[in-house]
Motif scaffolding. Structure first.
Motif, PDB file in Angstrom:
ATOM      1  N   LEU A 108      -1.690  10.316  -0.284  1.00  0.00           N
ATOM      2  CA  LEU A 108      -1.538   9.129  -1.123  1.00  0.00           C
ATOM      3  C   LEU A 108      -2.367   8.011  -0.512  1.00  0.00           C
ATOM      4  N   LYS A 109      -2.915   7.168  -1.389  1.00  0.00           N
ATOM      5  CA  LYS A 109      -3.777   6.088  -0.880  1.00  0.00           C
ATOM      6  C   LYS A 109      -3.245   4.755  -1.359  1.00  0.00           C
ATOM      7  N   VAL A 110      -3.146   3.804  -0.430  1.00  0.00           N
ATOM      8  CA  VAL A 110      -2.755   2.447  -0.789  1.00  0.00           C
ATOM      9  C   VAL A 110      -3.726   1.473  -0.119  1.00  0.00           C
ATOM     10  N   ALA A 111      -3.833   0.263  -0.680  1.00  0.00           N
ATOM     11  CA  ALA A 111      -4.856  -0.662  -0.202  1.00  0.00           C
ATOM     12  C   ALA A 111      -4.367  -2.093  -0.282  1.00  0.00           C
ATOM     13  N   SER A 112      -4.782  -2.895   0.693  1.00  0.00           N
ATOM     14  CA  SER A 112      -4.450  -4.320   0.625  1.00  0.00           C
ATOM     15  C   SER A 112      -5.715  -5.163   0.767  1.00  0.00           C
ATOM     16  N   GLY A 113      -5.637  -6.389   0.260  1.00  0.00           N
ATOM     17  CA  GLY A 113      -6.802  -7.288   0.250  1.00  0.00           C
ATOM     18  C   GLY A 113      -6.987  -8.007   1.580  1.00  0.00           C
ATOM     19  N   ILE A 114      -7.940  -8.913   1.593  1.00  0.00           N
ATOM     20  CA  ILE A 114      -8.255  -9.629   2.836  1.00  0.00           C
ATOM     21  C   ILE A 114      -7.126 -10.598   3.167  1.00  0.00           C
ATOM     22  N   GLY A 115      -6.442 -10.352   4.276  1.00  0.00           N
ATOM     23  CA  GLY A 115      -5.420 -11.282   4.757  1.00  0.00           C
ATOM     24  C   GLY A 115      -4.144 -11.334   3.953  1.00  0.00           C
ATOM     25  N   GLU A 116      -3.943 -10.389   3.039  1.00  0.00           N
ATOM     26  CA  GLU A 116      -2.689 -10.416   2.260  1.00  0.00           C
ATOM     27  C   GLU A 116      -2.388  -9.040   1.682  1.00  0.00           C
ATOM     28  N   ILE A 117      -1.108  -8.811   1.411  1.00  0.00           N
ATOM     29  CA  ILE A 117      -0.706  -7.664   0.598  1.00  0.00           C
ATOM     30  C   ILE A 117      -0.040  -8.272  -0.633  1.00  0.00           C
ATOM     31  N   THR A 118      -0.704  -8.191  -1.781  1.00  0.00           N
ATOM     32  CA  THR A 118      -0.204  -8.898  -2.965  1.00  0.00           C
ATOM     33  C   THR A 118       0.989  -8.148  -3.570  1.00  0.00           C
ATOM     34  N   ASP A 119       1.687  -8.828  -4.489  1.00  0.00           N
ATOM     35  CA  ASP A 119       2.827  -8.187  -5.167  1.00  0.00           C
ATOM     36  C   ASP A 119       2.378  -6.931  -5.904  1.00  0.00           C
ATOM     37  N   TYR A 120       1.175  -6.991  -6.492  1.00  0.00           N
ATOM     38  CA  TYR A 120       0.616  -5.814  -7.181  1.00  0.00           C
ATOM     39  C   TYR A 120       0.445  -4.669  -6.184  1.00  0.00           C
ATOM     40  N   MET A 161       3.565  -2.758  -4.978  1.00  0.00           N
ATOM     41  CA  MET A 161       4.141  -1.701  -5.837  1.00  0.00           C
ATOM     42  C   MET A 161       3.688  -0.333  -5.344  1.00  0.00           C
ATOM     43  N   PHE A 162       2.403  -0.233  -4.975  1.00  0.00           N
ATOM     44  CA  PHE A 162       1.854   1.050  -4.517  1.00  0.00           C
ATOM     45  C   PHE A 162       2.364   1.384  -3.115  1.00  0.00           C
ATOM     46  N   PHE A 163       2.432   0.360  -2.269  1.00  0.00           N
ATOM     47  CA  PHE A 163       2.943   0.580  -0.906  1.00  0.00           C
ATOM     48  C   PHE A 163       4.386   1.093  -0.958  1.00  0.00           C
ATOM     49  N   ARG A 164       5.209   0.488  -1.826  1.00  0.00           N
ATOM     50  CA  ARG A 164       6.614   0.908  -1.885  1.00  0.00           C
ATOM     51  C   ARG A 164       6.745   2.298  -2.485  1.00  0.00           C
ATOM     52  N   ALA A 165       5.983   2.571  -3.548  1.00  0.00           N
ATOM     53  CA  ALA A 165       6.062   3.886  -4.212  1.00  0.00           C
ATOM     54  C   ALA A 165       5.639   4.983  -3.239  1.00  0.00           C
ATOM     55  N   ALA A 166       4.523   4.766  -2.533  1.00  0.00           N
ATOM     56  CA  ALA A 166       4.026   5.787  -1.602  1.00  0.00           C
ATOM     57  C   ALA A 166       5.004   5.965  -0.438  1.00  0.00           C
ATOM     58  N   SER A 167       5.581   4.860   0.023  1.00  0.00           N
ATOM     59  CA  SER A 167       6.535   4.935   1.136  1.00  0.00           C
ATOM     60  C   SER A 167       7.761   5.760   0.747  1.00  0.00           C
ATOM     61  N   ARG A 168       8.203   5.535  -0.486  1.00  0.00           N
ATOM     62  CA  ARG A 168       9.385   6.277  -0.955  1.00  0.00           C
ATOM     63  C   ARG A 168       9.120   7.775  -0.928  1.00  0.00           C
ATOM     64  N   ILE A 169       7.940   8.155  -1.403  1.00  0.00           N
ATOM     65  CA  ILE A 169       7.583   9.588  -1.455  1.00  0.00           C
ATOM     66  C   ILE A 169       7.456  10.137  -0.034  1.00  0.00           C
ATOM     67  N   ALA A 170       6.826   9.359   0.847  1.00  0.00           N
ATOM     68  CA  ALA A 170       6.630   9.813   2.224  1.00  0.00           C
ATOM     69  C   ALA A 170       7.970   9.929   2.961  1.00  0.00           C
ATOM     70  N   LYS A 171       8.893   9.071   2.611  1.00  0.00           N
ATOM     71  CA  LYS A 171      10.203   9.121   3.251  1.00  0.00           C
ATOM     72  C   LYS A 171      10.992  10.332   2.761  1.00  0.00           C
ATOM     73  N   GLU A 172      10.829  10.637   1.484  1.00  0.00           N
ATOM     74  CA  GLU A 172      11.551  11.795   0.922  1.00  0.00           C
ATOM     75  C   GLU A 172      10.988  13.116   1.437  1.00  0.00           C
ATOM     76  N   ASP A 173       9.689  13.119   1.734  1.00  0.00           N
ATOM     77  CA  ASP A 173       9.025  14.364   2.121  1.00  0.00           C
ATOM     78  C   ASP A 173       8.166  14.111   3.360  1.00  0.00           C
ATOM     79  N   PRO A 174       8.621  14.580   4.521  1.00  0.00           N
ATOM     80  CA  PRO A 174       7.870  14.318   5.757  1.00  0.00           C
ATOM     81  C   PRO A 174       6.495  14.982   5.788  1.00  0.00           C
ATOM     82  N   GLY A 175       6.207  15.831   4.805  1.00  0.00           N
ATOM     83  CA  GLY A 175       4.883  16.456   4.740  1.00  0.00           C
ATOM     84  C   GLY A 175       3.839  15.566   4.090  1.00  0.00           C
TER      85      GLY A 175
END
Ligand SMILES: [Zn+2]
Length: 330
Positions: free
Chosen positions: A145-157, A160-174
């Protein structure tokens, strides 16, 4: 222990990855290229004419796997990646995810979110489907999974991707996450976010880790167990990037501090731009991206690191063992 991971041609054992380019883009399009269709110059034979000889060369050096980090909104074309993989005889891992808000194509998900749809939940479902079932109707599964943040900030937009990917990674350690830190910023903030979400740092490769010269921030996050992407080798001195000598010094320092097994290397090379032809100006090709190609690491970077004191084993780890362990887990 070995694990099977998704490549564009199907599952491959982590023992068979060979040397790995940890973050590349075989084909890449800045959002908006689709609208320039009247001037699009996609030419498959020319594309293979450029890429095939290069892959032939890197295969001779032991590279068997390319991780293509092109996100869903940057022209990701998994069927073309599969063609490249089959024709050139190299493993390609593709990803599911979106680029940072200012550089990507945020219109669609912001539109859904603004109209009250549960965009984050939808993104979570999308990433899961692409990882476990396949992308669209291709049957090709994302390998990370790929997530990205801008220069000097992680925006609300972006969150959404950071939280979604984290949830999946937490559910599946693979599951593995590869990030993009614009200009090398937000290393510590991304790391803190994943830790707070309960993600094991060993599942996360912090991308463009090499675009900062802040050694204390680098030491802080590798100390927590995150992988470090020295993934822009050969691109120097523009767009927030330091010079490779600074990056080599950081690799030596981190290795000396005992974190050499968490470093992976790559070029973040954009081999083919979708849309109109895009020749870089000569001043750039002759200076800032003179070494930006897939043979640079074996021909120049590894010998340089040896000359700076890294052992043969430590150099071997960078290309072979570290990416294997990143995908295989402890
Ligand atoms: Zn990239």
């Amino acid at each position: 222990m070995a694990r099977m991971i998704n490549t564009v041609t199907g599952p491959v054992s982590t023992d068979d990855l060979g040397a790995v380019l940890a973050h590349e883009h075989v084909i890449f399009g800045y959002p908006g290229y689709e609208g320039d269709a009247s001037f699009n110059v996609w030419d498959e034979e020319r594309f293979f004419g450029v890429v095939e000889p290069v892959i032939e060369k890197i295969k001779q050096q032991g590279i068997k796997t390319i991780v293509d980090c092109t996100t869903n909104d940057l022209g990701r074309d998994v069927e073309m990646l599969k063609k490249v993989s089959v024709r050139c005889g190299v493993n390609i891992i593709t990803v599911s995810g979106y680029y940072y808000e200012r550089g990507g194509a945020p219109g669609y998900w912001n539109f859904r979110r603004n109209f009250g749809f549960p965009a984050e939940e939808e993104i979570y479902e999308l990433m899961k489907r692409e990882y476990y079932d396949g992308i669209a109707k291709t049957g090709i599964k994302a390998g990370a999974l790929k997530v990205a943040s801008g220069i000097g900030e992680i925006t609300d937009y972006e969150l959404m991707f950071f939280r979604a990917a984290s949830r999946i990674a937490k559910e599946d350690p693979g599951v593995r996450i590869i990030t993009h830190c614009s200009h090398g910023t937000m290393l510590k903030e991304q790391a803190a976010f994943f830790v707070e979400q309960g993600v094991n740092p060993a599942q996360v490769q912090l991308g463009h880790f090499c675009d900062t010269v802040d050694l204390s921030a680098q030491l802080d996050v590798v100390g927590q167990g995150f992988y470090a992407g020295f993934d822009r080798l050969g691109q120097v001195g523009f767009d927030g990037m330091p010079y490779d000598d600074d990056r080599f010094a950081a690799i030596v320092a981190l290795t000396g501090a005992g974190f050499g097994k968490q470093i992976v290397l790559s070029n973040d090379r954009l081999y083919w731009f979708l849309g109109r032809e895009f020749p870089f100006p000569e001043a750039v090709t002759e200076n800032l991206i003179k070494e930006w190609h897939w043979t640079y690491i074996f021909e120049k970077v590894l010998p340089k690191l040896r000359s700076m004191g890294l052992s043969e084993e430590q150099v071997h780890d960078l290309m072979f063992e570290n990416p294997k362990h990143f995908y295989a887990g402890a």
